[in-house]
Design a protein around this motif. Sequence first.
Motif, mmCIF file in Angstrom:
data_model
loop_
_atom_site.group_PDB
_atom_site.id
_atom_site.type_symbol
_atom_site.label_atom_id
_atom_site.label_comp_id
_atom_site.label_asym_id
_atom_site.label_seq_id
_atom_site.Cartn_x
_atom_site.Cartn_y
_atom_site.Cartn_z
ATOM 1 N N ASN A 40 30.371 28.042 36.739
ATOM 2 C CA ASN A 40 29.776 28.905 37.762
ATOM 3 C C ASN A 40 30.072 30.368 37.485
ATOM 4 O O ASN A 40 29.221 31.237 37.692
ATOM 5 C CB ASN A 40 30.298 28.528 39.150
ATOM 6 N N ILE A 41 31.297 30.646 37.010
ATOM 7 C CA ILE A 41 31.765 32.023 36.814
ATOM 8 C C ILE A 41 32.402 32.156 35.435
ATOM 9 O O ILE A 41 33.078 31.235 34.963
ATOM 10 C CB ILE A 41 32.813 32.401 37.883
ATOM 11 N N THR A 42 32.181 33.324 34.812
ATOM 12 C CA THR A 42 32.839 33.647 33.549
ATOM 13 C C THR A 42 33.508 35.004 33.697
ATOM 14 O O THR A 42 32.910 35.932 34.248
ATOM 15 C CB THR A 42 31.828 33.718 32.392
ATOM 16 N N THR A 43 34.745 35.139 33.221
ATOM 17 C CA THR A 43 35.395 36.455 33.189
ATOM 18 C C THR A 43 35.538 36.900 31.740
ATOM 19 O O THR A 43 35.668 36.071 30.834
ATOM 20 C CB THR A 43 36.789 36.453 33.850
ATOM 21 N N PHE A 44 35.521 38.233 31.530
ATOM 22 C CA PHE A 44 35.539 38.808 30.193
ATOM 23 C C PHE A 44 36.766 39.702 29.999
ATOM 24 O O PHE A 44 37.375 40.154 30.976
ATOM 25 C CB PHE A 44 34.264 39.614 29.964
ATOM 26 N N PRO A 45 37.118 39.989 28.740
ATOM 27 C CA PRO A 45 38.289 40.829 28.468
ATOM 28 C C PRO A 45 38.240 42.209 29.105
ATOM 29 O O PRO A 45 39.288 42.809 29.377
ATOM 30 C CB PRO A 45 38.295 40.932 26.932
ATOM 31 N N ASP A 46 37.033 42.750 29.345
ATOM 32 C CA ASP A 46 36.918 44.077 29.967
ATOM 33 C C ASP A 46 36.961 44.026 31.486
ATOM 34 O O ASP A 46 36.814 45.046 32.153
ATOM 35 C CB ASP A 46 35.641 44.780 29.502
ATOM 36 N N GLY A 47 37.165 42.833 32.052
ATOM 37 C CA GLY A 47 37.257 42.697 33.498
ATOM 38 C C GLY A 47 35.938 42.400 34.183
ATOM 39 O O GLY A 47 35.916 42.188 35.404
ATOM 40 N N LYS A 48 34.840 42.367 33.431
ATOM 41 C CA LYS A 48 33.544 42.047 34.022
ATOM 42 C C LYS A 48 33.480 40.560 34.376
ATOM 43 O O LYS A 48 34.211 39.733 33.832
ATOM 44 C CB LYS A 48 32.410 42.403 33.061
ATOM 45 N N ILE A 49 32.530 40.250 35.264
ATOM 46 C CA ILE A 49 32.346 38.880 35.756
ATOM 47 C C ILE A 49 30.882 38.513 35.629
ATOM 48 O O ILE A 49 30.006 39.347 35.887
ATOM 49 C CB ILE A 49 32.723 38.783 37.247
ATOM 50 N N ALA A 50 30.607 37.274 35.257
ATOM 51 C CA ALA A 50 29.234 36.776 35.292
ATOM 52 C C ALA A 50 29.172 35.549 36.184
ATOM 53 O O ALA A 50 30.027 34.659 36.087
ATOM 54 C CB ALA A 50 28.743 36.423 33.892
ATOM 55 N N VAL A 51 28.188 35.527 37.064
ATOM 56 C CA VAL A 51 27.868 34.323 37.814
ATOM 57 C C VAL A 51 26.660 33.711 37.121
ATOM 58 O O VAL A 51 25.638 34.383 36.939
ATOM 59 C CB VAL A 51 27.556 34.633 39.283
ATOM 60 N N SER A 52 26.767 32.464 36.712
ATOM 61 C CA SER A 52 25.693 31.823 35.942
ATOM 62 C C SER A 52 25.166 30.568 36.640
ATOM 63 O O SER A 52 24.030 30.550 37.096
ATOM 64 C CB SER A 52 26.192 31.470 34.533
ATOM 65 N N ARG A 53 25.961 29.545 36.697
ATOM 66 C CA ARG A 53 25.546 28.318 37.381
ATOM 67 C C ARG A 53 25.613 28.575 38.886
ATOM 68 O O ARG A 53 26.663 29.000 39.396
ATOM 69 C CB ARG A 53 26.490 27.181 36.987
ATOM 70 N N PRO A 54 24.518 28.372 39.625
ATOM 71 C CA PRO A 54 24.550 28.625 41.068
ATOM 72 C C PRO A 54 25.693 27.883 41.754
ATOM 73 O O PRO A 54 26.010 26.744 41.397
ATOM 74 C CB PRO A 54 23.180 28.105 41.540
#
Length: 327
Positions: free
Chosen positions: A193-207
């Motif tokens: 559902n959520i991915t976090t990245f080394p730069d602190g950004k977040i992605a919501v992908s799977r509802p």
Amino acid sequence: MKNIFILFFLYLVSINFNVVQAEASDSTNLYSVQAGDTLVKIAKKFNTTVKELKIANGLQTNSLFVGQKLWVPIIYQVKAGDTLDNIASAYHSTVELIKAANNLSTNILYEGQKLKIPPKKMLIKGNHILMTKEEFKEWLSHHKFKRKIRLIQQHHTWTPSYKHFNGTNHFALLKGMENFHVKEKGWKMIAQNITTFPDGKIAVSRPFDIPPEGSIGWKANHAGIMIENIGNFDKGFDVMTKEQKETIVYITALLCLKFGLTPSIDTITYHHWWDLRTGERVLDNGKSFAVKTCPGTAFFGGNTTKSATKYFYPLVKDQIKKIMNEQ
């Protein structure tokens, strides 16, 4: 625990009060979804399109819930002392968007002038929405979900790891994981559902209303939200950045508040605690051949229940208090 629940109740009360106050304003561009509303009806009402509403609000489907909050365009009449910067700041927009929507060639305004104020656009590619942790907080507060969430899963990707992240390829990494999950694993879409990245950004992908997939098993997935943290956090490999650490703690605290969870081994779980063959929770008693090291043997002090209780949960609890104090 009692104090946490009391603070959580006060937090909900404060949010509801603030929302009522905002909705009472004639000039707000935050619309509260009413019974019978559809995106088509709302788009028509505010002279916009369904596509624009979805981009402005990070909507992955056309489904709406009563009480859900949506940023919408409005017509604003300029007052004495107004500037484009102040208007953009007050109405969740940008100077560039306002100028483009009104064919303005300069920043000069005059009293009584009427401007269309479009809301900011979110960064979206396919089903992936890329955000800062502050944007995620806003996104989460505006959305409602039908699925009962009782468990927050913590994972690491192992690969892609830090060496695969160049600071700008968030969507490329997400697409790569999505392709692997669909083509190689046979899953419907990206697992997390959520991915976090080394730069602190977040992605919501799977509802959020679709349970995650993966080897952690049905018991953890059917009522779970899956957070996949980019990196290999086994000892001797990637050293987690300060930015990613802060984001992981922050979004975990937000999810706890959103779904009424108190941090514990029963509400925030590590992949390492689940048997790959049976899907049963084994905590620290799993055999090495039957469990993964995920989210990493160096993840916030380790991947055991003891390390989670000593190092990770206290950080989440402190963050919950800070968020509530900011309201």
